[in-house]
Scaffold this motif. Structure first.
Motif, short mmCIF file in Angstrom:
data_model
loop_
_atom_site.label_atom_id
_atom_site.label_comp_id
_atom_site.label_asym_id
_atom_site.label_seq_id
_atom_site.Cartn_x
_atom_site.Cartn_y
_atom_site.Cartn_z
N ASP A 107 -8.42 1.81 8.68
CA ASP A 107 -8.01 1.40 7.34
C ASP A 107 -9.08 0.56 6.67
O ASP A 107 -9.36 0.70 5.48
CB ASP A 107 -6.71 0.57 7.41
N GLN A 116 -0.61 2.76 3.53
CA GLN A 116 -0.90 4.11 4.01
C GLN A 116 -1.80 4.02 5.24
O GLN A 116 -2.49 3.01 5.43
CB GLN A 116 -1.59 4.92 2.92
N LYS A 120 -1.83 7.23 12.75
CA LYS A 120 -0.47 6.75 12.92
C LYS A 120 -0.18 6.69 14.42
O LYS A 120 -0.70 7.51 15.18
CB LYS A 120 0.52 7.68 12.23
N VAL A 187 -2.78 11.87 3.38
CA VAL A 187 -2.19 10.92 2.44
C VAL A 187 -2.76 11.19 1.05
O VAL A 187 -3.79 11.84 0.92
CB VAL A 187 -2.45 9.45 2.85
N ARG B 54 5.88 10.46 -2.75
CA ARG B 54 4.94 9.76 -1.88
C ARG B 54 4.46 10.72 -0.80
O ARG B 54 4.74 11.91 -0.88
CB ARG B 54 5.61 8.53 -1.26
N ASP B 55 3.77 10.20 0.21
CA ASP B 55 3.09 11.09 1.15
C ASP B 55 4.01 12.11 1.83
O ASP B 55 3.59 13.23 2.09
CB ASP B 55 2.36 10.28 2.21
N VAL B 382 4.62 4.10 7.33
CA VAL B 382 4.58 4.15 5.87
C VAL B 382 5.53 3.08 5.34
O VAL B 382 6.46 2.69 6.04
CB VAL B 382 5.00 5.53 5.32
N TYR B 386 8.56 5.26 1.05
CA TYR B 386 8.05 6.60 1.31
C TYR B 386 9.06 7.48 2.04
O TYR B 386 8.84 8.65 2.22
CB TYR B 386 6.77 6.53 2.18
#
Lengths: 309, 435
Positions: A107, A116, A120, A187, B54-55, B382, B386
């Motif tokens: 990030d 975002q 992940k 994203v 959103r995503d 998120v 989201y």
């Protein structure tokens, strides 16, 4: 001397045969010649340096020249990739305890919009009675990338070294790639990215994915700029537990910075696998199953509503 | 209809100035468009962040609205092409209504897809860097083709009417007259011209059928070419096309009633037309129901793990009210009304048409959004916003503005041109009398 092409070639050939290689090079071809031609006057100030063979040497300061930065790669080069490479990542699930240092580093380096994430870390449990584990995901850099297939303008593309990148100067923001990606790795920049001015003013580079642009898609880029310099992606070097291994399939080696393995042996011995193999996307990211784990699985602090594992 | 004199027909069908209701209607539509435009300027300056997308839910009501527009535009090919080729004559007064619905809807389909783009300023990239392997490019190609064929199918039958309009300059005013001159001053109604026009129309009605099937099939492929549960279906093309004919026919029922009332066209759009269109809607609703059963029953029987969450969300979860509302209003209720002879009278048929259109609009939403809320990997890392989707006021304003814009095009068209083809009506009566 103004040699034509042919005469120069003959000249060089002759010079090589004579064993006098350097002397024959024409001016624009010899990077050493221009500086050699300039008469540098020693300043008398000496600097101590460590030579390549480990000796300490003294050099006059006047002879030092700043090493230029790697020239920025052109868009065409960035689209082709690095010849003779096939980048691959191995993620060892037995080592992950969801510290999310990888995510933080990623990030930070890519200036990902707050909230975002390109990386992940999922709490996973495959079936009711099977063990839970942490599963970090990056872009899978698929060899049959569904996102690239659907992109109407060639803004996201697959390079010959296996990396899938995004050209944010071309992306039209249709988000078809996001719908197509089964790994939910992409994203979108819903608003103008909050970037420091000097970053926002830089020209966009597909290899650094910086600066992100409003109305375009972003995702993990395997830190293509780092790999070009022969260095590891930021997530790999940021992980204190050595979860991520990165390397080249053709060299058949992957490393997390401190340990290096033969890729084929590592994946064979530890029964590596890829995510959603049945979809036929052929990811470049391999996972080692969470056996003999270094850490017990503890559900993390993140109290997200509707969290399903 | 047979006893009507030619002059009377012309007098009845010439376009008329708006009355008070008409002006109010125009005012409402215009203000909806203006609100939509304001919302869009906000979106242009701030980015798509003004939407609730959103995503995870990366496509929202813009895309479902786009699918709706493409769907309803198919009716042009149904009424003008399919019925014409099968030698059905009662549909003649409805052809222009269907064709203007098609043109206005496909125009707004194109507009709304630009609205959905994150970078509308780079629209030209589709032409400079277009890649033929992307279904979006297929959609651009077929929608453009469909647009031009529909425009021509609207224009060619209008030519003989232009001549009639030019003859009535006094009644219609000077400014519209310039438009008629521009469009049709070369038309002399000579037998050669009539023949070549008929020939051109015949070519167009044949070509428009595969193109019409393509636009909605390709639109369904925007979803079906992905892996997502709920979209990953080989049934999608047929499912979308059948639904498209249904919503288009429902739209025609609505428009028929509205024009009949506001322009006093009872002699031309008769109860017979409502009866026939009503029967068509029943058939189309049953066909669509058949494809719905295929679409949901088969995966529900197996309940594969990725499908399970999605299907349960539709059948009994968060989306159940919308899902069942859409199924009931777009299929069950219209069939229940229109299957009876009394239900095919103008007013109940109009209500059935409204139900079809409203249910179908929601159906498109239920097709697009729930799938995106059930990705393969669970939603993770998120912000909470989201994880669900409800359109923002900007999205509503733009969606409603686009629907208003579509109706505005239809209304303005009917102000300028005869909404029922005059010359064709006259010819048909003459042929009828000769026979």
């Amino acid at each position: 001397m103004k040699p034509t092409d042919t005469s120069r070639r003959e000249f060089i050939a002759g010079a090589l045969m004579a064993g006098a290689a350097l002397a024959g090079c024409s001016e624009e071809n010899n990077p050493f010649e221009s500086s050699a031609g300039e008469m540098v006057k020693p300043s008398g100030e000496k600097v101590k340096l460590l030579s390549v063979n480990g000796e300490v040497i003294e050099v006059d300061k006047a002879f030092l020249k700043p090493v230029p930065h790697m020239p920025p790669v052109s868009n065409d080069e960035a689209r082709i990739g690095i010849k003779g490479k096939k980048f691959v990542m191995v993620i060892d699930l037995s080592r992950c305890k969801s510290l999310k240092k990888c995510q933080e580093a990623c990030d930070h380096v890519h200036h990902v919009h707050p909230g975002q994430n390109w990386i992940k870390v999922y709490p996973m449990q495959d079936a009711e009675h099977t063990a839970p584990y942490w599963e970090p995901t990056t872009c899978m850099h698929c060899d049959e990338p569904p996102c690239v297939k659907v992109c109407p303008v060639d803004a996201t593309f697959k390079r010959q070294d296996g990396i899938v990148l995004i050209d944010s100067d071309r992306c039209i923001g249709c988000r078809f790639c996001m719908a197509a990606c089964p790994y939910s790795t992409r994203v979108f920049n819903w608003s103008e990215p909050e970037l420091p001015k000097e970053i926002a003013d830089q020209p966009y580079s597909c290899e650094t994915s910086v600066p992100q642009k409003k109305g375009t898609v972003g995702k993990c880029d395997f830190c293509a700029d780092m790999t070009r310099q022969g260095e590891l992606p930021h997530c790999v070097s940021a992980c204190p537990n050595g979860v991520f291994f990165f390397g080249d399939m053709i060299e058949d080696s992957v490393t997390n910075g401190s340990e290096t393995f033969r890729f084929s042996e590592l994946v064979r011995d530890k029964a590596g696998y890829r995510l959603m193999e049945d979809l036929g996307t052929k990811p470049s990211v391999y996972y080692l199953p969470p056996v003999n784990r270094n850490f017990p699985f503890k559900k993390d602090d993140e109290k997200e509503e509707g969290e399903k594992s | 209809m047979e006893n009507l004199a030619k002059n009377e027909i012309i007098k009845d069908l010439l376009p008329r100035k708006f009355n008070a209701t008409g002006k109010l209607w125009i005012g409402v539509l215009l203000s909806l468009c203006v609100v939509g435009l304001i919302a869009y300027t906000r979106q242009l300056s701030k980015g798509l962040v003004v939407t609730s997308m959103r995503d995870y839910v990366s496509w929202g009501i813009y895309i479902s609205n786009f699918v709706f527009f493409v769907a309803i535009s198919l009716v042009g090919s149904l009424i003008t092409a399919i019925l014409r080729l099968t030698d059905v004559h009662w549909s003649t007064p409805l052809t222009r209504i269907a064709e203007i619905i098609a043109v206005s809807a496909i125009t707004f389909a194109a507009i709304i897809i630009v609205v959905d783009m994150g970078r509308p300023d780079r629209f030209y990239n589709l032409f400079f860097h277009g890649r033929l392997q992307s279904p979006i490019i297929w959609d651009v190609i077929v929608i453009t083709t469909y647009f031009f064929i529909s425009i021509l199918l609207l224009y060619f039958p209008l030519l003989p009417d232009c001549m009639l309009l030019l003859k009535n300059e006094k009644k219609l005013g000077k400014r519209p007259n310039k438009l008629y001159k521009f469009l049709g001053s070369f038309w002399r109604n000579t037998p050669a011209q009539i023949k070549i026009n008929e020939c051109a129309i015949n070519i167009l009605v044949i070509t428009i059928i595969p193109v019409a099937f393509s636009i909605h099939t390709v639109t369904s492929w925007l979803f079906a070419t992905t892996y997502r549960p709920g979209w990953d279906s080989t049934n999608f093309g047929a499912y979308f096309v059948s639904g498209a004919f249904l919503v288009g026919a429902g739209g025609v029922l609505m428009a028929m009633y509205a024009f009949r009332k506001s322009y006093k066209l009872e002699k031309y759009i008769t109860e017979l037309h409502f009866d026939k269109m009503g029967k068509i809607v029943v058939m189309l609703a049953l066909v669509y129901l058949y494809f719905n059963i295929n679409e949901f029953l088969v995966p529900a029987f197996k309940m594969k793990k990725p499908d399970q969450e999605h299907l349960m969300g539709l059948f009994a979860g968060d989306f159940a009210p919308l899902f069942w509302f859409a199924i009931i209003t777009s299929m069950f209720l219209p069939v229940l009304i229109l299957v009876f002879k009394k239900g095919r009278k103008p007013l109940p048929a109009f209500i059935a048409g409204c139900l079809v259109v409203i249910g179908s609009w929601i159906k498109r939403y239920v097709i697009v959004t729930p799938t995106l809320l059930h990705p393969f990997l669970p939603m993770r890392d998120v912000p909470p916003s989201y994880r669900h989707y409800f359109p923002s006021w900007e999205e509503w304003a733009i969606a409603m503005g686009s629907l208003a814009g579509m109706m505005l095009i239809i209304t303005v068209f009917a102000r300028l041109f005869p909404i029922i083809p005059i010359q064709e009506t006259i010819t048909e009566i003459e042929q009828h009398e000769n026979a």
